[in-house]
Design an enzyme around this catalytic site. Structure first.
Site, PDB file in Angstrom:
ATOM      1  N   GLY A  46     -58.328  -6.027  -1.926  1.00 24.67           N
ATOM      2  CA  GLY A  46     -56.910  -6.342  -1.778  1.00 24.67           C
ATOM      3  C   GLY A  46     -55.957  -5.363  -2.434  1.00 24.67           C
ATOM      4  O   GLY A  46     -54.903  -5.763  -2.926  1.00 24.67           O
ATOM      5  N   MET A 105     -62.079  -8.217   7.373  1.00 27.01           N
ATOM      6  CA  MET A 105     -63.205  -7.595   8.074  1.00 27.01           C
ATOM      7  C   MET A 105     -63.819  -8.487   9.153  1.00 27.01           C
ATOM      8  O   MET A 105     -65.037  -8.555   9.297  1.00 27.01           O
ATOM      9  CB  MET A 105     -64.284  -7.168   7.049  1.00 27.01           C
ATOM     10  CG  MET A 105     -63.794  -6.171   6.019  1.00 27.01           C
ATOM     11  SD  MET A 105     -63.045  -4.682   6.751  1.00 27.01           S
ATOM     12  CE  MET A 105     -64.539  -3.866   7.294  1.00 27.01           C
ATOM     13  N   LEU A 142     -60.806 -10.487  15.505  1.00 25.03           N
ATOM     14  CA  LEU A 142     -60.109 -11.710  15.921  1.00 25.03           C
ATOM     15  C   LEU A 142     -60.443 -12.049  17.374  1.00 25.03           C
ATOM     16  O   LEU A 142     -60.599 -11.154  18.211  1.00 25.03           O
ATOM     17  CB  LEU A 142     -58.602 -11.512  15.762  1.00 25.03           C
ATOM     18  CG  LEU A 142     -58.145 -11.278  14.316  1.00 25.03           C
ATOM     19  CD1 LEU A 142     -56.706 -10.766  14.285  1.00 25.03           C
ATOM     20  CD2 LEU A 142     -58.277 -12.561  13.495  1.00 25.03           C
ATOM     21  N   ASN A 194     -51.825  -4.637  11.678  1.00 25.34           N
ATOM     22  CA  ASN A 194     -53.063  -4.140  11.057  1.00 25.34           C
ATOM     23  C   ASN A 194     -52.817  -2.727  10.569  1.00 25.34           C
ATOM     24  O   ASN A 194     -51.927  -2.033  11.068  1.00 25.34           O
ATOM     25  CB  ASN A 194     -54.200  -4.144  12.085  1.00 25.34           C
ATOM     26  CG  ASN A 194     -55.520  -3.722  11.461  1.00 25.34           C
ATOM     27  OD1 ASN A 194     -55.856  -4.122  10.339  1.00 25.34           O
ATOM     28  ND2 ASN A 194     -56.280  -2.898  12.162  1.00 25.34           N
ATOM     29  N   HIS A 221     -55.119   0.766  10.040  1.00 20.05           N
ATOM     30  CA  HIS A 221     -56.437   1.339  10.319  1.00 20.05           C
ATOM     31  C   HIS A 221     -56.494   2.737   9.711  1.00 20.05           C
ATOM     32  O   HIS A 221     -55.593   3.551   9.937  1.00 20.05           O
ATOM     33  CB  HIS A 221     -56.671   1.418  11.834  1.00 20.05           C
ATOM     34  CG  HIS A 221     -57.984   2.038  12.160  1.00 20.05           C
ATOM     35  ND1 HIS A 221     -59.180   1.375  11.980  1.00 20.05           N
ATOM     36  CD2 HIS A 221     -58.311   3.283  12.588  1.00 20.05           C
ATOM     37  CE1 HIS A 221     -60.174   2.177  12.306  1.00 20.05           C
ATOM     38  NE2 HIS A 221     -59.673   3.348  12.672  1.00 20.05           N
ATOM     39  N   THR A 252     -53.575  -6.058  19.302  1.00 20.67           N
ATOM     40  CA  THR A 252     -53.773  -6.574  20.661  1.00 20.67           C
ATOM     41  C   THR A 252     -55.279  -6.801  20.831  1.00 20.67           C
ATOM     42  O   THR A 252     -56.050  -6.586  19.894  1.00 20.67           O
ATOM     43  CB  THR A 252     -53.279  -5.557  21.723  1.00 20.67           C
ATOM     44  OG1 THR A 252     -54.023  -4.356  21.558  1.00 20.67           O
ATOM     45  CG2 THR A 252     -51.793  -5.286  21.598  1.00 20.67           C
ATOM     46  N   GLN A 295     -55.926   5.630   0.948  1.00 21.07           N
ATOM     47  CA  GLN A 295     -55.502   4.307   0.453  1.00 21.07           C
ATOM     48  C   GLN A 295     -54.168   4.388  -0.285  1.00 21.07           C
ATOM     49  O   GLN A 295     -53.312   3.527  -0.111  1.00 21.07           O
ATOM     50  CB  GLN A 295     -56.575   3.703  -0.445  1.00 21.07           C
ATOM     51  CG  GLN A 295     -57.685   3.045   0.381  1.00 21.07           C
ATOM     52  CD  GLN A 295     -58.397   1.941  -0.368  1.00 21.07           C
ATOM     53  OE1 GLN A 295     -58.411   1.941  -1.593  1.00 21.07           O
ATOM     54  NE2 GLN A 295     -59.008   1.026   0.354  1.00 21.07           N
ATOM     55  N   GLU A 319     -51.614   4.410   2.245  1.00 17.42           N
ATOM     56  CA  GLU A 319     -51.476   3.081   2.864  1.00 17.42           C
ATOM     57  C   GLU A 319     -50.559   2.189   2.034  1.00 17.42           C
ATOM     58  O   GLU A 319     -49.787   1.401   2.583  1.00 17.42           O
ATOM     59  CB  GLU A 319     -52.847   2.408   2.990  1.00 17.42           C
ATOM     60  CG  GLU A 319     -53.735   3.056   4.030  1.00 17.42           C
ATOM     61  CD  GLU A 319     -55.045   2.315   4.234  1.00 17.42           C
ATOM     62  OE1 GLU A 319     -55.504   1.617   3.304  1.00 17.42           O
ATOM     63  OE2 GLU A 319     -55.606   2.443   5.332  1.00 17.42           O
TER      64      GLU A 319
HETATM   65  C1  GRF Z   1     -57.908  -0.297   3.895  1.00 21.49           C
HETATM   66  O1  GRF Z   1     -58.267   1.020   3.615  1.00 21.49           O
HETATM   67  C2  GRF Z   1     -57.555  -0.447   5.356  1.00 21.49           C
HETATM   68  O2  GRF Z   1     -57.315   0.763   5.995  1.00 21.49           O
HETATM   69  C3  GRF Z   1     -58.755  -1.091   5.975  1.00 21.49           C
HETATM   70  O3  GRF Z   1     -59.350  -1.831   4.956  1.00 21.49           O
HETATM   71  C4  GRF Z   1     -59.023  -1.285   3.678  1.00 21.49           C
HETATM   72  C5  GRF Z   1     -58.625  -2.438   2.803  1.00 21.49           C
HETATM   73  O4  GRF Z   1     -58.586  -2.127   1.453  1.00 21.49           O
HETATM   74  N1  GRF Z   1     -58.341  -1.840   7.136  1.00 21.49           N
HETATM   75  P1  GRF Z   1     -57.988  -3.181   0.408  1.00 21.49           P
HETATM   76  O5  GRF Z   1     -58.830  -4.446   0.474  1.00 21.49           O
HETATM   77  O6  GRF Z   1     -56.568  -3.425   0.761  1.00 21.49           O
HETATM   78  O7  GRF Z   1     -58.142  -2.509  -0.929  1.00 21.49           O
END
Ligand code: GRF
Length: 219
Positions: free
Chosen positions: A18, A96, A99, A113, A115, A147, A177, A180
């Site tokens: 998370g 993980m 859906l 999402n 990715h 989708t 990350q 992200e």
């Molecule tokens: C992320 O790197 C994302 O791209 C993928 O899952 C990872 C989740 O990491 N879908 P976290 O659980 O938010 O640390």
């Protein structure tokens, strides 16, 4: 959201550590993200993200997918919790599970999402290793609407970085990350503020089709 004055209520779905969830919690605290995280839902009881949510006083629910006969029954159990919490947006953050078509249709245009690749390149798993093996110069992560096509929904915002000489998949993963944690709350703010929405299989930004995602380059 039909009422423009309403603050967007989100459910964040996780399966693991998370770190993206934490980025959302921090962005809400910093007021750069106008969102009520009304629910954190995990399919794994030991997901550390549940602890992060509890520390932030966010309601949590764990639904063990192995207790269900099929994907759709599990998804319907999640939907009950999501609908009880009066949710406008579902954010997948390291969730993980694939859906079911039922779930995706039920919440069409309301599921985001992230990715870890520059979509449409490298859908699926193990992206960092695949990118390095292909000798790509760039990599990143993409926020998109969900989708029925896995990692194939309309894109919103991509974070891009240059691959460094001799970088390992693990080093690359950590840099992706970190990116992200910037782009996912930012893309979500675009949704929460009503600037982007899903329409007829496309992302609209201020009502115009966004053919290519917005780009955020890593410093
Ligand atoms: C992320 O790197 C994302 O791209 C993928 O899952 C990872 C989740 O990491 N879908 P976290 O659980 O938010 O640390």
């Amino acid at each position: 959201m039909s009422d423009p004055a309403r603050r967007c209520r989100a459910a964040i779905l996780i399966s693991g550590g998370g770190t993206n969830l934490q980025a959302f919690i921090d962005a809400v605290a910093a007021k750069t993200l106008e969102l009520d995280i009304a629910l954190v839902l995990s399919n794994k009881a030991d997901a550390y993200g549940l602890e992060r949510a509890k520390k932030a006083d966010i309601p949590t629910v764990c639904i063990d997918h192995t207790a269900f006969d099929d994907r759709e029954s599990f998804d319907r159990a999640m939907a009950e919790q999501i609908d009880d919490a009066d949710i406008d947006l579902i954010v997948l953050a390291g969730f993980m599970r694939i859906l079911s078509p039922w779930f995706v249709r039920h919440y069409e245009g309301k599921v985001l999402n992230i990715h870890p690749a520059l979509l449409p390149k490298y859908p699926g798993l193990d992206t960092h290793r695949r990118v390095l093996e292909a000798g790509d110069a760039e990599h990143g992560s993409t926020v998109h609407f969900v989708t029925e096509e896995l990692d194939g929904g309309p894109r919103i915002l991509a974070g891009r970085l240059k691959i460094q000489d001799g970088e390992s998949p693990d080093e690359l993963m950590h840099r992706v990350q970190a990116l992200e944690h910037v782009i996912y709350p930012r893309a979500t703010q675009l949704f929460a503020s009503g600037r982007i929405r899903f329409d007829n299989g496309a992302t609209l930004l201020h009502g115009e089709v966004l053919a290519e995602p917005l780009i955020e380059d890593a410093p």
